[in-house]
Design a protein around this motif. Structure first.
Motif, PDB file in Angstrom:
ATOM      1  N   GLU A 288      14.322 -12.952 -12.885  1.00 28.32           N
ATOM      2  CA  GLU A 288      15.645 -12.493 -13.311  1.00 28.32           C
ATOM      3  C   GLU A 288      15.950 -11.075 -12.835  1.00 28.32           C
ATOM      4  O   GLU A 288      17.129 -10.676 -12.751  1.00 28.32           O
ATOM      5  CB  GLU A 288      15.740 -12.546 -14.839  1.00 28.32           C
ATOM      6  CG  GLU A 288      15.662 -13.939 -15.447  1.00 28.32           C
ATOM      7  CD  GLU A 288      14.262 -14.529 -15.430  1.00 28.32           C
ATOM      8  OE1 GLU A 288      14.139 -15.765 -15.459  1.00 28.32           O
ATOM      9  OE2 GLU A 288      13.275 -13.731 -15.375  1.00 28.32           O
ATOM     10  N   GLU A 289      14.930 -10.318 -12.521  1.00 28.13           N
ATOM     11  CA  GLU A 289      15.112  -8.913 -12.137  1.00 28.13           C
ATOM     12  C   GLU A 289      15.241  -8.703 -10.633  1.00 28.13           C
ATOM     13  O   GLU A 289      15.532  -7.584 -10.183  1.00 28.13           O
ATOM     14  CB  GLU A 289      13.928  -8.087 -12.650  1.00 28.13           C
ATOM     15  CG  GLU A 289      13.854  -8.019 -14.171  1.00 28.13           C
ATOM     16  CD  GLU A 289      12.560  -7.404 -14.659  1.00 28.13           C
ATOM     17  OE1 GLU A 289      12.510  -6.962 -15.823  1.00 28.13           O
ATOM     18  OE2 GLU A 289      11.574  -7.376 -13.876  1.00 28.13           O
ATOM     19  N   VAL A 290      15.023  -9.770  -9.863  1.00 27.53           N
ATOM     20  CA  VAL A 290      15.019  -9.621  -8.401  1.00 27.53           C
ATOM     21  C   VAL A 290      16.363  -9.086  -7.911  1.00 27.53           C
ATOM     22  O   VAL A 290      17.430  -9.527  -8.348  1.00 27.53           O
ATOM     23  CB  VAL A 290      14.705 -10.972  -7.731  1.00 27.53           C
ATOM     24  CG1 VAL A 290      14.925 -10.884  -6.220  1.00 27.53           C
ATOM     25  CG2 VAL A 290      13.277 -11.377  -8.028  1.00 27.53           C
ATOM     26  N   ASN A 291      16.284  -8.141  -7.018  1.00 26.07           N
ATOM     27  CA  ASN A 291      17.464  -7.551  -6.368  1.00 26.07           C
ATOM     28  C   ASN A 291      18.402  -6.887  -7.380  1.00 26.07           C
ATOM     29  O   ASN A 291      19.615  -6.881  -7.202  1.00 26.07           O
ATOM     30  CB  ASN A 291      18.216  -8.610  -5.555  1.00 26.07           C
ATOM     31  CG  ASN A 291      18.955  -7.990  -4.378  1.00 26.07           C
ATOM     32  OD1 ASN A 291      18.852  -6.793  -4.123  1.00 26.07           O
ATOM     33  ND2 ASN A 291      19.714  -8.814  -3.670  1.00 26.07           N
ATOM     34  N   ASN A 292      17.787  -6.332  -8.408  1.00 22.74           N
ATOM     35  CA  ASN A 292      18.544  -5.563  -9.405  1.00 22.74           C
ATOM     36  C   ASN A 292      17.916  -4.173  -9.484  1.00 22.74           C
ATOM     37  O   ASN A 292      17.158  -3.868 -10.408  1.00 22.74           O
ATOM     38  CB  ASN A 292      18.509  -6.256 -10.758  1.00 22.74           C
ATOM     39  CG  ASN A 292      19.404  -5.574 -11.784  1.00 22.74           C
ATOM     40  OD1 ASN A 292      20.003  -4.531 -11.521  1.00 22.74           O
ATOM     41  ND2 ASN A 292      19.486  -6.162 -12.967  1.00 22.74           N
ATOM     42  N   PRO A 293      18.212  -3.323  -8.505  1.00 21.11           N
ATOM     43  CA  PRO A 293      17.519  -2.033  -8.423  1.00 21.11           C
ATOM     44  C   PRO A 293      17.748  -1.132  -9.629  1.00 21.11           C
ATOM     45  O   PRO A 293      16.914  -0.254  -9.906  1.00 21.11           O
ATOM     46  CB  PRO A 293      18.078  -1.411  -7.144  1.00 21.11           C
ATOM     47  CG  PRO A 293      19.359  -2.124  -6.891  1.00 21.11           C
ATOM     48  CD  PRO A 293      19.170  -3.509  -7.412  1.00 21.11           C
ATOM     49  N   SER A 294      18.822  -1.343 -10.358  1.00 18.30           N
ATOM     50  CA  SER A 294      19.047  -0.505 -11.538  1.00 18.30           C
ATOM     51  C   SER A 294      17.973  -0.725 -12.592  1.00 18.30           C
ATOM     52  O   SER A 294      17.723   0.150 -13.425  1.00 18.30           O
ATOM     53  CB  SER A 294      20.425  -0.797 -12.140  1.00 18.30           C
ATOM     54  OG  SER A 294      20.497  -2.146 -12.607  1.00 18.30           O
ATOM     55  N   VAL A 295      17.315  -1.898 -12.534  1.00 20.02           N
ATOM     56  CA  VAL A 295      16.247  -2.220 -13.473  1.00 20.02           C
ATOM     57  C   VAL A 295      14.875  -2.007 -12.846  1.00 20.02           C
ATOM     58  O   VAL A 295      13.940  -1.550 -13.509  1.00 20.02           O
ATOM     59  CB  VAL A 295      16.380  -3.682 -13.965  1.00 20.02           C
ATOM     60  CG1 VAL A 295      15.194  -4.083 -14.830  1.00 20.02           C
ATOM     61  CG2 VAL A 295      17.680  -3.869 -14.714  1.00 20.02           C
ATOM     62  N   THR A 296      14.764  -2.325 -11.563  1.00 25.83           N
ATOM     63  CA  THR A 296      13.438  -2.372 -10.936  1.00 25.83           C
ATOM     64  C   THR A 296      13.051  -1.118 -10.169  1.00 25.83           C
ATOM     65  O   THR A 296      11.875  -0.956  -9.823  1.00 25.83           O
ATOM     66  CB  THR A 296      13.365  -3.566  -9.961  1.00 25.83           C
ATOM     67  OG1 THR A 296      14.335  -3.380  -8.913  1.00 25.83           O
ATOM     68  CG2 THR A 296      13.645  -4.878 -10.681  1.00 25.83           C
TER      69      THR A 296
END
Length: 658
Positions: A288-296
């Protein structure tokens, strides 16, 4: 054939005729002898560098290369550019006026030898041809005070670097530095490249920096060009490398990630810590976090540098993408130490029927090999979903992103097995692919049998399902160089399956498990992080197992001969039976017989290979007071005997094939 029995008062004239014929045949073969089959086949005398016992000699040496590399990915142009400093140590007994280096990216040009020797229709080792290195700012000097030389000569995939002062023997050093850049190929000869996914490109980077070629006591400089099928032969050393990528990328690489706190979020650091203690797979980046740089990502713009270190290794590779799901689990090692298995893969590859089990597979394979043969030495073992079908580097694999289930287990198991051959035992893959591919294929089968209580075990693989190859006029020997193989089937058989089967024959038929395992484990331990040759392997196995195996090395590893043991006839005699045996092909073998008696009992008989020393016929007296019902050669069907029709007596009994 019906069993014939005779009284004590005499023999029938027919028996006399049979025995006379057998004796005549035996006399003829005795006169001819079998010297050619049992004589030594290669010069294997020891030296002070490589002992006759198959161990490194008292004056064994090898050179070393330590690397400091900084590289940056330009995602817009698909270019990797960097700088490298190599500290090279000359441990040889002679001074070196120059050194040779490998520029493997130069394979990806229109005029490379590899391109020009690729068939028009292409093959696995075809690749892009719009790449190649740009080398600049080269500097080389001997010691700390040597004058700087920039003189070098590039020839295809090799570069000769000249020094103003020779590198002294027995420990002299040199420093070589340069800048480099190349366009990352999309199609990288199934060893590296680019894979487009839903969330972004996966860059699989290998053969990415200029490397030192090996200078050894066998050939001097090993300067065979990189054509494609032949792989690598590299010096050992310590690596410190940094990869700068866009901020939203994840980088996984060979060795230890030493700046985790700079490139991971606090949540990811906690997950990493949990994974390092867990037998179960733990997500570091969830689907679910893939390609979500604000989280990762700890920063939201610019570039981020990932730093890795790996000691006593012959190579490093890495992968980078913003599309990675990332998970991990701990690896338990026999010494009590821990390592970490981890996997990086895109959303398309996720799920428990696919790459969701990659880390479990990696952990299972490495724990098995560590327990069975030699402990895994690296801190991390990473499996990367890629455009590459399957390719190994120290501590890191590239495997097909579409692989699932049994196929993913198979390729993961195989590529991680390569950490033992040739990453730990550093043989010359470019000349002797069977010393890594064959040995690795051999150990893979036992890992598959044990993984998850035999989840993917399919029982013993028949040794006779490739008999058409063994009798083919176009077959090639195990000693064929990979770039010389006529076709992929020949390479697959000569480098992988036939040498693996050879080791299986030694373990399961000739030496037995205990003697073989002692010798094979000792070979790995003796040559860990060193450069063995075929002669070293042959000598070591013979010395530890206590068996002269020249007849086997010569026939199976350095010839195209075959195996055909036969029961010629069986005749009853007073007190038992005379069994007339024949060796009808070039490779002699010990003879294992299963005798079945009419009372339901069975008896195993083993005859040594020495029965064939004087000829290809042998009469064995089977002493028994029981009535013989049948005889079978090699009852467990371990040998790839090319003619099973003569393996049994009577000839009409059924011999079960695997």
């Amino acid at each position: 054939m019906e069993n014939i029995r005779f009284s004590k008062k005499g023999m029938l004239w027919s028996l006399c005729f049979i025995m006379a014929s057998v004796q005549l045949m035996a006399q003829q073969t005795v006169q001819e002898g079998n010297q050619s089959k049992f004589s030594s086949f290669m010069y294997r005398q020891g030296s002070e560098y490589r002992s006759a016992s198959g161990k490194p000699g008292p004056k064994y040496w090898q050179n070393a290369a330590d690397y400091k590399i900084n590289a940056t990915l330009n995602e817009d142009t698909d270019v990797l550019q960097g700088s490298i400093v190599i500290n090279y140590t000359n441990n040889s007994p002679e001074a070196l006026d120059f050194v040779w280096m490998s520029l493997e990216q130069n394979r990806f040009t229109e005029t490379s030898r590899g391109t020009l020797t690729t068939p028009i229709g292409g093959n696995r080792y075809a690749g892009d041809t719009d790449g190649g290195y740009t080398i600049s700012n080269l500097k080389a000097k001997t010691g700390r005070r040597g004058s700087v030389s920039s003189e070098h000569l590039i020839t295809d995939t090799r570069m000769q670097v000249f020094l103003n002062q020779p590198i002294p023997a027995n420990g002299g050093t040199a420093e070589i530095s340069m800048d480099f850049s190349f366009k990352i190929p999309e199609s990288g000869m199934d060893r590296m490249g680019q894979q487009e996914t839903q969330e972004g490109t996966i860059y699989s980077l290998a053969q990415w920096y200029p490397k030192m070629l090996v200078f050894d006591d066998v050939k001097g400089w090993n300067i065979e060009p990189y054509l494609g099928a032949g792989e690598f032969y590299l010096e050992y050393g310590d690596f410190d490398y940094s990869i700068t990528v866009p901020y939203d990328h994840i980088v996984v690489g060979s060795g230890e990630l030493v700046n985790k706190k700079e490139v991971l979020t606090s949540q990811q650091l906690n997950r990493w810590d949990s994974a390092s203690k867990s037998d179960e797979t733990v997500f570091i980046i969830t689907p679910e976090e893939v390609n979500n740089p604000s989280v990762t990502r700890p920063v939201q713009e610019g570039n981020v540098t990932w730093q890795f270190k790996m000691n006593n290794t012959r190579d490093v590779a890495f992968a980078t993408s913003k599309a990675f799901i990332w998970d991990a689990a701990k690896i338990d090692l026999p010494s009590g130490k821990k390592a970490m298995a981890q996997s990086a893969y895109p959303s398309e590859s996720s799920g428990n029927s696919a790459w969701g089990r990659s880390t479990e597979y990696s952990k299972g394979a490495i724990e098995h090999y560590s327990q069975k043969w030699y402990e895994y030495p690296y801190p991390v073992a990473t499996n990367v979903a890629s455009n590459v079908g399957g390719m190994e580097y120290p501590g890191l694999n590239f495997c097909r992103f579409q692989s699932t289930g049994r196929g993913l287990w198979g390729v993961t198991n195989h590529e991680f097995g390569h950490n033992w051959f040739p990453m730990i035992v550093g043989s010359n893959e470019r000349l002797y692919p069977w010393m890594d591919e064959g040995f690795n294929s051999f150990i893979n089968q036992y890992a598959t049998e044990t993984f998850n209580n035999g989840e993917y075990a399919s029982g013993p693989t028949s040794t006779r399902n490739s008999l058409s190859y063994y009798t083919s006029p176009t077959r090639q020997g195990i000693n064929t160089y990979p770039d010389v193989a006529l076709n992929r089937r020949n390479l697959g058989m000569a480098a992988y399956r036939k040498p693996a089967l050879g080791l299986t024959i030694l373990r399961e038929y000739v030496l037995g498990e205990e003697r073989f395992d002692n010798a094979f484990s000792s070979y790995i331990k003796s040559w860990a992080y060193k450069h063995p040759t075929p002669a070293d392997f042959f000598n070591h196995i013979e010395n530890v197992a206590g068996e002269n195996l020249d007849w086997f090395w010569k026939g199976w590893f350095y010839g195209n001969g075959n195996i055909d043991l036969a029961i010629n006839t069986v005749v009853s005699n007073e007190g038992g039976y005379i069994v007339a045996l024949e060796n009808r092909q070039a490779i002699p073998m010990p003879v294992k017989l299963l005798a079945s008696y009419k009372d339901g009992s069975k008896e195993h008989i083993e005859l040594p290979v020495e029965i064939w020393m004087k000829g290809d016929s042998w009469n064995h007296f089977l002493k028994t007071d029981k009535s013989l019902e049948s005889l079978i050669i090699d009852p467990e069907r371990i040998l790839p005997d090319i003619n099973s029709s003569n393996d049994a007596w009577p000839v009409d009994i059924k011999v079960i094939e695997d």
